[in-house]
Design a protein around this motif. Sequence first.
Motif, PDB file in Angstrom:
ATOM      1  N   GLU A  48       1.485   3.340   2.452  1.00 52.90           N
ATOM      2  CA  GLU A  48       2.141   3.892   3.426  1.00 52.90           C
ATOM      3  C   GLU A  48       3.572   2.524   3.139  1.00 52.90           C
ATOM      4  O   GLU A  48       4.037   3.200   4.154  1.00 52.90           O
ATOM      5  N   SER A  49       3.538   1.574   2.582  1.00 53.23           N
ATOM      6  CA  SER A  49       4.856   0.725   2.561  1.00 53.23           C
ATOM      7  C   SER A  49       5.728   1.352   1.894  1.00 53.23           C
ATOM      8  O   SER A  49       5.609   1.370   0.480  1.00 53.23           O
ATOM      9  N   LEU A  50       6.888   2.801   2.372  1.00 59.52           N
ATOM     10  CA  LEU A  50       8.042   3.518   1.252  1.00 59.52           C
ATOM     11  C   LEU A  50       8.457   3.118   0.501  1.00 59.52           C
ATOM     12  O   LEU A  50       9.195   3.013  -0.818  1.00 59.52           O
ATOM     13  N   ASN A  53       0.666  -1.162  -0.045  1.00 56.72           N
ATOM     14  CA  ASN A  53      -0.043   0.009   0.058  1.00 56.72           C
ATOM     15  C   ASN A  53       0.904   0.663   0.077  1.00 56.72           C
ATOM     16  O   ASN A  53       2.251   0.720  -0.188  1.00 56.72           O
TER      17      ASN A  53
END
Length: 69
Positions: free
Chosen positions: A26-28, A24
Amino acid sequence: MTKPTTEQPTTVKCPTCQSAVIWNAESLFRPFCSKKCQMIDFGEWADEEKSIPGAPDMSDSDGWSEDQY
């Protein structure tokens, strides 16, 4: 009226350490779990430990040239 979503988030395995990574925004570092795993993978590519199969390199030493005969 919107339905609440009950879908499970998409997860993938980190290519370096095989831990689960939620895919997603937020998973950099996705598909990696961390910057460390990302840099380990990059180092393997830079050291040519990994490669993408393809056609052999065609250089002038192979008899190929852009010059017209």
